[in-house]
Design a protein around this motif. Structure first.
Motif, PDB file in Angstrom:
ATOM      1  N   ARG A 159      81.237  33.875 -26.743  1.00 53.32           N
ATOM      2  CA  ARG A 159      81.865  34.871 -25.868  1.00 53.32           C
ATOM      3  C   ARG A 159      82.983  35.722 -26.583  1.00 53.32           C
ATOM      4  NH1 ARG A 159      80.979  33.747 -20.463  1.00 53.32           N
ATOM      5  NH2 ARG A 159      83.191  34.342 -20.127  1.00 53.32           N
ATOM      6  N   THR A 164      77.764  37.112 -26.022  1.00 57.47           N
ATOM      7  CA  THR A 164      78.184  38.050 -24.686  1.00 57.47           C
ATOM      8  C   THR A 164      79.376  38.549 -25.045  1.00 57.47           C
ATOM      9  OG1 THR A 164      77.142  36.404 -23.378  1.00 57.47           O
ATOM     10  CG2 THR A 164      78.527  37.746 -22.313  1.00 57.47           C
ATOM     11  N   VAL A 168      82.909  40.019 -23.701  1.00 58.02           N
ATOM     12  CA  VAL A 168      83.560  39.778 -22.785  1.00 58.02           C
ATOM     13  C   VAL A 168      84.969  40.424 -22.608  1.00 58.02           C
ATOM     14  CG1 VAL A 168      82.412  37.657 -22.239  1.00 58.02           C
ATOM     15  CG2 VAL A 168      84.343  37.540 -23.696  1.00 58.02           C
ATOM     16  N   GLU A 214      88.582  36.256 -21.399  1.00 57.31           N
ATOM     17  CA  GLU A 214      87.651  35.326 -21.384  1.00 57.31           C
ATOM     18  C   GLU A 214      87.085  34.902 -22.742  1.00 57.31           C
ATOM     19  OE1 GLU A 214      84.658  37.324 -18.862  1.00 57.31           O
ATOM     20  OE2 GLU A 214      86.116  37.577 -17.427  1.00 57.31           O
ATOM     21  N   ALA A 215      87.376  35.359 -23.749  1.00 57.41           N
ATOM     22  CA  ALA A 215      87.056  35.624 -25.207  1.00 57.41           C
ATOM     23  C   ALA A 215      87.234  34.077 -25.883  1.00 57.41           C
ATOM     24  CB  ALA A 215      87.433  36.449 -26.168  1.00 57.41           C
TER      25      ALA A 215
END
Length: 286
Positions: free
Chosen positions: A99, A124, A126, A130-131
């Protein structure tokens, strides 16, 4: 001592492989340099191989399309190797997590999508909060922004211990007459803030190893060409190969009034201050 030459042809017979930088040597982002193209074509006609080696954060296909639009013909090179190619593999391997917070413009989204690698599906993009890691391909708007605009966000990410993958180690590049910041400038700031930055383009070894694999060579008489003293020339020194420093690129303002040929004394003093000695120097690749 660095020898000033007037053309690649003067020394071409001594080499079998060229690792040639693109931006600042073959084009300036807006127009290609016909003399540089002719020099590469002549080298290939003499039996040599040419890898166009760029710290662009985009994969090979995107760069091939870019230089085709600038009328750089395919007979001037054997392959294109990008920092994006080398960094992609590291990202897909999970070096900065799955992420990731992507810092870079829309034009660099091919870094995530232009690949047949099935591992890409696991990555993903983000929001920063949220990483698990940071992937920097450039500034969001390099025409107006500077690294200072990213100080707060990068400081927070470094404080969380997020690793940063830098897809382009270049600090600056000249777009026509305008000097722009690159991903390397943000990675440099990140390290100053206490964060960990990972690099895969010049001057680091992965991009040279990838170029050799694609060309089907393993060592031999290799020559690196570039206008970046800290990337192209430092990379050549680290690889133990000869180099041509193109003085009419990023360092042009330090070399005297004739962009086609550096002044001996100015070049010598500048290289001494930089602590690097390329094998050769030339005003413009030709």
């Amino acid at each position: 001592m660095t020898r000033i030459i007037d053309s690649l042809a003067e020394i071409a017979q001594d080499y079998d492989v060229l690792f040639c930088d693109l931006w600042g040597c073959v084009h300036n982002g807006k127009v290609a340099y016909p003399a540089a193209i002719a020099a590469l074509q002549d080298f290939r006609r003499g039996g040599g191989k040419v890898a166009l080696m760029t710290n662009a954060p985009r994969p090979r296909g995107a760069v091939a399309a870019q230089i085709a639009a600038l009328d750089v013909p395919e007979d001037a090179w054997d392959d294109i190797v990008t920092s994006g190619d080398a960094a992609q593999d590291a990202m897909f391997s999970g070096r900065v997590g799955r992420r990731v917070w992507h810092v870079g413009p829309e034009k660099d989204l091919s870094f995530f999508t232009d690949t047949p690698d099935p591992r890409a599906a696991a990555i993903t993009r983000v929001a920063p909060a949220e990483a698990e890691g940071v992937v920097v391909t450039g500034l969001f708007d390099d025409m107006t922004e500077t690294p200072a605009d990213y100080h707060a966000a990068l400081s927070e990410a470094a404080g969380r211990g997020l690793p940063l993958l830098c897809a382009n180690p270049d600090i600056v590049v000249d777009f026509g007459e305008q000097r722009l910041y690159c991903a390397g400038a943000l990675a440099q700031l990140y390290e100053q803030l206490g964060g960990e930055a990972l690099y895969f383009g010049k001057p680091h070894a992965p991009i040279y190893d990838l170029a050799r694999r694609r060309l089907g060579v393993s060592g031999g008489r290799e020559l690196a060409i570039g206008d970046g003293i800290g990337t192209d020339i430092a990379g050549a020194v680290a690889q133990g190969i000869d180099s041509i420093f193109v003085t009419g690129g990023l360092a042009a303002e330090h070399m005297g009034g004739n962009v086609e040929r550096p002044e001996d004394a100015l070049l010598s003093d500048w290289l001494k201050a930089e602590g690097l000695a390329p094998t050769y120097a030339i005003g413009r690749l030709r």
